[in-house]
Design a protein around this motif. Structure first.
Motif, PDB file in Angstrom:
ATOM      1  N   ASP A   1      28.372  38.733  39.683  1.00 52.27           N
ATOM      2  CA  ASP A   1      27.816  37.703  40.549  1.00 52.27           C
ATOM      3  C   ASP A   1      28.661  37.597  41.810  1.00 52.27           C
ATOM      4  O   ASP A   1      29.807  37.986  41.841  1.00 52.27           O
ATOM      5  N   LEU A   2      28.050  37.035  42.811  1.00 48.89           N
ATOM      6  CA  LEU A   2      28.735  36.948  44.100  1.00 48.89           C
ATOM      7  C   LEU A   2      30.028  36.168  43.981  1.00 48.89           C
ATOM      8  O   LEU A   2      30.994  36.427  44.679  1.00 48.89           O
ATOM      9  N   ASP A   3      30.031  35.236  43.078  1.00 46.35           N
ATOM     10  CA  ASP A   3      31.208  34.377  42.969  1.00 46.35           C
ATOM     11  C   ASP A   3      32.292  34.965  42.097  1.00 46.35           C
ATOM     12  O   ASP A   3      33.382  34.419  42.002  1.00 46.35           O
ATOM     13  N   ALA A   4      31.980  36.056  41.416  1.00 43.46           N
ATOM     14  CA  ALA A   4      32.909  36.515  40.387  1.00 43.46           C
ATOM     15  C   ALA A   4      33.742  37.700  40.845  1.00 43.46           C
ATOM     16  O   ALA A   4      34.111  38.545  40.074  1.00 43.46           O
ATOM     17  N   ILE A   5      34.031  37.752  42.106  1.00 37.95           N
ATOM     18  CA  ILE A   5      34.837  38.855  42.597  1.00 37.95           C
ATOM     19  C   ILE A   5      36.242  38.747  42.023  1.00 37.95           C
ATOM     20  O   ILE A   5      36.856  37.688  42.017  1.00 37.95           O
ATOM     21  N   GLU A   6      36.708  39.858  41.538  1.00 35.16           N
ATOM     22  CA  GLU A   6      37.996  39.820  40.863  1.00 35.16           C
ATOM     23  C   GLU A   6      39.138  39.739  41.849  1.00 35.16           C
ATOM     24  O   GLU A   6      39.057  40.226  42.966  1.00 35.16           O
ATOM     25  N   ALA A   7      40.185  39.129  41.384  1.00 37.26           N
ATOM     26  CA  ALA A   7      41.361  38.992  42.237  1.00 37.26           C
ATOM     27  C   ALA A   7      41.979  40.357  42.472  1.00 37.26           C
ATOM     28  O   ALA A   7      42.145  41.139  41.556  1.00 37.26           O
ATOM     29  N   ASP A   8      42.274  40.641  43.701  1.00 41.24           N
ATOM     30  CA  ASP A   8      42.959  41.864  44.056  1.00 41.24           C
ATOM     31  C   ASP A   8      44.427  41.674  43.691  1.00 41.24           C
ATOM     32  O   ASP A   8      44.997  40.626  43.940  1.00 41.24           O
ATOM     33  N   PRO A   9      45.038  42.684  43.067  1.00 33.77           N
ATOM     34  CA  PRO A   9      46.445  42.500  42.731  1.00 33.77           C
ATOM     35  C   PRO A   9      47.332  42.360  43.963  1.00 33.77           C
ATOM     36  O   PRO A   9      48.431  41.844  43.886  1.00 33.77           O
TER      37      PRO A   9
ATOM     38  N   LYS B 153      43.908  38.187  48.088  1.00 32.29           N
ATOM     39  CA  LYS B 153      43.173  38.068  46.846  1.00 32.29           C
ATOM     40  C   LYS B 153      41.828  37.417  47.092  1.00 32.29           C
ATOM     41  O   LYS B 153      41.609  36.760  48.083  1.00 32.29           O
ATOM     42  N   ALA B 154      40.952  37.608  46.111  1.00 37.23           N
ATOM     43  CA  ALA B 154      39.645  36.981  46.236  1.00 37.23           C
ATOM     44  C   ALA B 154      39.788  35.485  46.017  1.00 37.23           C
ATOM     45  O   ALA B 154      40.480  35.057  45.121  1.00 37.23           O
ATOM     46  N   PRO B 155      39.144  34.712  46.831  1.00 37.76           N
ATOM     47  CA  PRO B 155      39.233  33.272  46.652  1.00 37.76           C
ATOM     48  C   PRO B 155      38.582  32.868  45.339  1.00 37.76           C
ATOM     49  O   PRO B 155      37.539  33.393  44.973  1.00 37.76           O
ATOM     50  N   ALA B 156      39.212  31.971  44.645  1.00 35.69           N
ATOM     51  CA  ALA B 156      38.591  31.420  43.463  1.00 35.69           C
ATOM     52  C   ALA B 156      37.544  30.418  43.926  1.00 35.69           C
ATOM     53  O   ALA B 156      37.707  29.771  44.943  1.00 35.69           O
ATOM     54  N   GLY B 157      36.472  30.348  43.189  1.00 33.97           N
ATOM     55  CA  GLY B 157      35.364  29.509  43.626  1.00 33.97           C
ATOM     56  C   GLY B 157      35.787  28.064  43.825  1.00 33.97           C
ATOM     57  O   GLY B 157      36.429  27.473  42.980  1.00 33.97           O
TER      58      GLY B 157
END
Lengths: 506, 383
Positions: free
Chosen positions: B365-373, B377-381
């Motif tokens: 899902d668009l919101d579930a982008i994983e955090a880049d190490p 990093k991907a923003p948490a929703g």
């Protein structure tokens, strides 16, 4: 000239426009608070800045007057953006020094040996400059929450002479005890003194007022305005966030009011404190609240996923804590919010997931599961819930989020629960599945179950609930009946500062 | 150590892969009704080398070594030898399989078997107990040891790998004590020995023991709620627990059952030879484990009884064939085979996992982008 200029930023997802021509200026040496309700577009804006979403054509982003292309996270970083997210992405077992080196690499000497002394000194200097004085050799897990956030900021800012221009803090206090918020603010001010621009995203309005120099408000993907903090007060800000008070007319819903099925008394968790309420047969009871309000831990606590204080009773009989099987025996069902880790066994088939709640009821004389009976029951559910693809032998992992959720719900509906707990029931599911799940929830209530829904989606709460409790800082701060219920009202009650009296326990 | 890496999502041919996102309905016009894969295609898929590679391996070995050794390989003596020799290892493999299904490792199987064997022999030499009573005591001792391992894992919360490694060393100490560090030879009555070396209808009697245990275990694992609980616990312990599965009991029980079967394996060993030394046990661990892992890549893509047996015997015939083909007896061939087979099997089984991850990522899902190490990093929703 502002440090960061955003012009006409739009982002369209299939079916929705998450950002609609947003202009935003961030000055150097400014803490710029970004506020808005759930779904207002804050997340999307940050993801665009981080290079995770490509903005629509026509969007312009300038840093120091130079146009930047935010094609991917690396480009975002090169443009000077640094991010600290709610989930800090740190490793508890590693020392502070090692955590700082994650993603950056160590300084190495001859033969690739890590130059620990240099690393330590650099780390210590970095954290000193942010106003911390703990030993950087300590494992991260031993630090206080605000110190951990400090480490995450330090890591984001590493070598700040090396191009860091804008620090984005996304809900940095959501998991922070109140006493430590001031520590974090001190750090943020140090960053500001360095001449960086800070974008501070928070749900907590009191924080926004104490740390923000200016405040920008987003609503439904549009910017409502940017104000100097001094020109606003809490009431004005809430009015700007919520917008015109459009009261939703609640749809035709079954009138609540059977016998009390679920009674919760004195429930305490990490954030929740002395919570008591009752849920009646045939009623859909909603819990609204921001992240960190205690909403997330409420339903697992009632179910007894872990230890708890307080009592939970179903039909007058107390239910033991930390024993899911006894909760289930009492007639409680929990659809957890974390589907991936708690909802189902993804390598097992749809069939086996669905009947896992009670395979014993399908067994024959030798305790064997009678495949024919199992199959026909599963086919019934698949047909009823329109699960696609309809092959019951597929592993659960092969289904879409919405269809997985249907299976997770079906496995509990087959138990005919007395109490149905749904935690974020439509998170990550598509629109069709969402409507189906809402219908199932109403149906379960109509069949006599007491249904409790906890959701961060205020619209969902208003759509399906007969009664809503609003949580803030671990306590119920408001109650809305069906007549009083509106998205705006629910949203407003969640926002007003930190609740009085019930301070969260660290 | 991750059991899941061996599991595999159904072949893409059976699982419409595009089905995982919101627009699934649009991409799946064909499967809107009941989902039925044509029988022929199902059979073909079932015979694919990815599902039953060990069977092909088995056939290959038989053909190749029959050609190389036309007079010695394809004889009933060879078959009897391989089958009767394999019973103990196969029993141990089944013992390993049960806790593995629940994602717990029992590394003490080899020494458990040695303990059982040691007790049978020692009680025969040093007490007047009948051999059958000694055998029962040996099995009980192993069952109790399994219960102890389970206690350490479930109650003391020690990782199963470490817990059973520790148990295994403690058992080795017991075994050394029993043997006095020398080879003991029991004087079992003939009636007892017959239970190990007799043949029924030309088939070694011990093969029937294995068959009995296998059928029972297959039934429990594949056809009863207990089996479901085991695999659910192994697949996602947290989800299983929240669905009412008493995962602690499941894990504990699996180690107790494992101990009992190891005890039985030791008893069978004693019936066949009556010779006991402290070095007997450890050598059995690897072949058993290799058979389970290779077997888990067969049929269902998870640990299973028949896959384990077929995997074991495919390897065993390969080893036997090599031994017959070489004048020196080729002792080196056994570990070589087992090592290669284990790596090949596990790598075959984990490839689909990579494919599945890729697929899952595409469907996120668009919101579930994983955090880049990395630092960005991907923003948490939040919004």
């Amino acid at each position: 000239m502002p440090l960061l200029e955003i012009r006409e930023m739009s982002k369209t997802f299939p079916g929705t426009r998450a950002l609609d021509h947003v202009d935003l200026d961030i000055a150097a040496g400014e803490v710029h608070a970004l506020v808005g309700q759930n779904g207002s577009g804050k997340s999307t804006l940050i993801k665009v800045l981080a290079g995770f979403h490509e903005p629509d054509p026509g969007t312009l982003v300038r840093v120091d007057g130079e146009e930047v292309e935010l094609a991917d996270p690396a480009a975002s970083r090169a443009a000077g953006f640094r991010f600290v997210h709610q989930d800090l992405a740190l490793v508890d077992d590693l020392s502070v020094v090692e955590n700082l080196a994650l993603g950056r690499g160590f300084q190495t000497g001859a033969m690739g040996r890590i130059r620990w002394r240099d690393e330590r000194r650099a780390a210590q200097e970095m954290l000193d400059s942010l106003g911390f004085d703990f030993d950087v050799r300590k494992p991260l897990g031993t630090l206080a929450a605000a110190e951990r956030t400090g480490v995450a900021i330090a890591r984001a800012m590493w070598n700040w002479e090396d191009g860091a221009r804008i620090l984005v803090l996304d809900e940095p206090t959501a998991t922070l005890p109140m006493a430590e918020v001031e520590t974090l603010f001190r750090t943020v001010r140090r960053v500001r003194e360095r001449g960086l621009g800070v974008i501070y995203v928070s749900h907590r309005l009191d924080e926004v007022f104490s740390i923000g120099d200016r405040i920008s408000i987003l609503r439904d993907g549009r910017k409502v305005g940017t104000y100097k903090t001094a020109d606003l007060d809490e009431d004005k800000l809430i009015a700007l966030m919520v917008g015109e008070a459009v009261t939703r007319v609640a749809g035709a819903k079954a009138a609540p009011g059977g016998a009390t099925v679920l009674a919760v008394e004195g429930l305490c968790g990490t954030v929740l404190c002395d919570l008591s309420f009752e849920a009646k047969a045939g009623q859909v009871l909603g819990f609204a609240g921001l992240t960190g309000s205690g909403r997330e831990e409420l339903l697992p606590l009632i179910f007894g996923a872990g230890e708890r204080l307080g009592t939970v009773a179903v039909d007058g009989r107390k239910v033991k804590a930390a024993r899911p099987e006894s909760a289930i025996a009492a007639g409680i069902a929990l659809i957890p919010s974390d589907r991936l880790h708690q909802g189902g066994v993804f390598d097992m088939s749809v069939t086996q997931n669905l009947t896992l709640t009670d395979p014993g009821r399908l067994t024959g004389p030798a305790k064997e599961i009678r495949r024919g009976r199992e199959r026909s029951e599963v086919r019934d559910w698949i047909g009823r819930l329109d699960v696609r693809p309809s092959n019951p032998d597929l592993p659960l992992a092969a289904l879409s989020g919405g269809n997985q959720q249907k299976i997770v719900i079906a496995k509990w509906l087959r138990m005919s629960p007395r109490v149905l707990l749904l935690d974020e029931p439509t998170q990550g599911v598509d629109v069709g599945a969402k409507a189906m799940i809402h219908a199932l929830v109403r149906e379960a209530a109509a069949a006599g179950a007491a249904v409790v829904v906890a959701s961060g989606d205020d619209e969902e709460i208003c759509d399906i609930c007969d009664q809503v409790y609003v949580l803030r800082d671990g306590a119920i701060v408001g109650e809305l009946t069906q007549e009083q219920m509106s998205i705006d009202e629910v949203g407003r009650m969640q926002l007003v500062g930190r609740g009085n009296g019930h301070a969260p326990v660290a | 150590m991750e059991i899941k890496s061996r599991r595999k999502v159904e072949d893409a041919s059976a699982a419409p892969a595009g089905a995982a996102s919101g627009n699934a309905n649009a991409t799946l016009p064909a499967s809107s009704g009941r989902h039925e894969v044509p029988l022929a295609r199902r059979i073909l898929a079932g015979l694919g080398p990815r599902r039953i590679s060990a069977v092909y391996l088995f056939i290959l070995f038989v053909v190749v070594f029959s050609l190389i050794n036309p007079n010695t390989f394809l004889t009933s003596a060879t078959f009897r030898l391989v089958f009767s020799e394999g019973v103990v290892t196969c029993l141990l493999a089944l013992a390993f399989l049960i806790p593995l299904a629940a994602n717990a490792y029992d590394l003490s199987i080899g020494n458990l078997m040695a303990l059982s064997l040691g007790l049978c022999v020692w009680l025969n030499l040093h007490t007047g107990l009948p051999a059958s009573v000694a055998a029962i005591l040996a099995i009980l001792a192993c069952t109790a040891t399994g219960a102890f391992s389970g206690f350490v894992i479930v109650k003391l919360r020690v990782n199963s790998f470490i817990a059973t490694l520790g148990t295994s060393q403690i058992l080795l100490a017991l075994v050394l004590l029993l043997s006095g560090n020398s080879q003991l030879i029991a004087e079992f009555p003939d009636s007892y020995k017959k239970l190990g070396i007799d043949q029924v209808a030309g088939i070694p009697i011990v093969v029937f023991y294995l068959l009995g245990v296998s059928i029972l275990l297959w039934f429990v694992l594949e056809h009863t709620p207990i089996g479901r609980y085991l695999f659910a616990t192994g697949g996602n312990e947290q989800a299983a627990r929240l669905t009412g599965v008493r995962t602690d009991r499941v894990v504990w029980g699996s180690l107790i059952a494992s101990g009992a079967i190891c005890g039985l394996a030791g008893v069978v060993y004693s019936m066949r030879t009556g010779i006991f030394s402290a070095t007997t046990g450890p050598g059995y661990l690897f072949p058993a484990v290799a058979a389970v892992f290779l077997g888990a890549s067969q049929f269902q893509q998870r640990p299973n009884v028949w896959g384990t047996l077929i995997a074991y015997f495919a390897l065993a015939f390969g080893i036997q064939g090599l031994a017959l083909s070489s004048t020196s007896g080729a002792v080196w061939s056994q570990p070589l085979f087992e090592g290669v087979a284990l790596i090949v099997a596990v790598s075959l089984a984990s490839r689909p996992i990579v494919a599945r991850l890729r697929e899952a990522r595409a469907d996120k899902d668009l919101d579930a982008i994983e955090a880049d190490p990395g630092p960005a990093k991907a923003p948490a929703g939040s919004g």
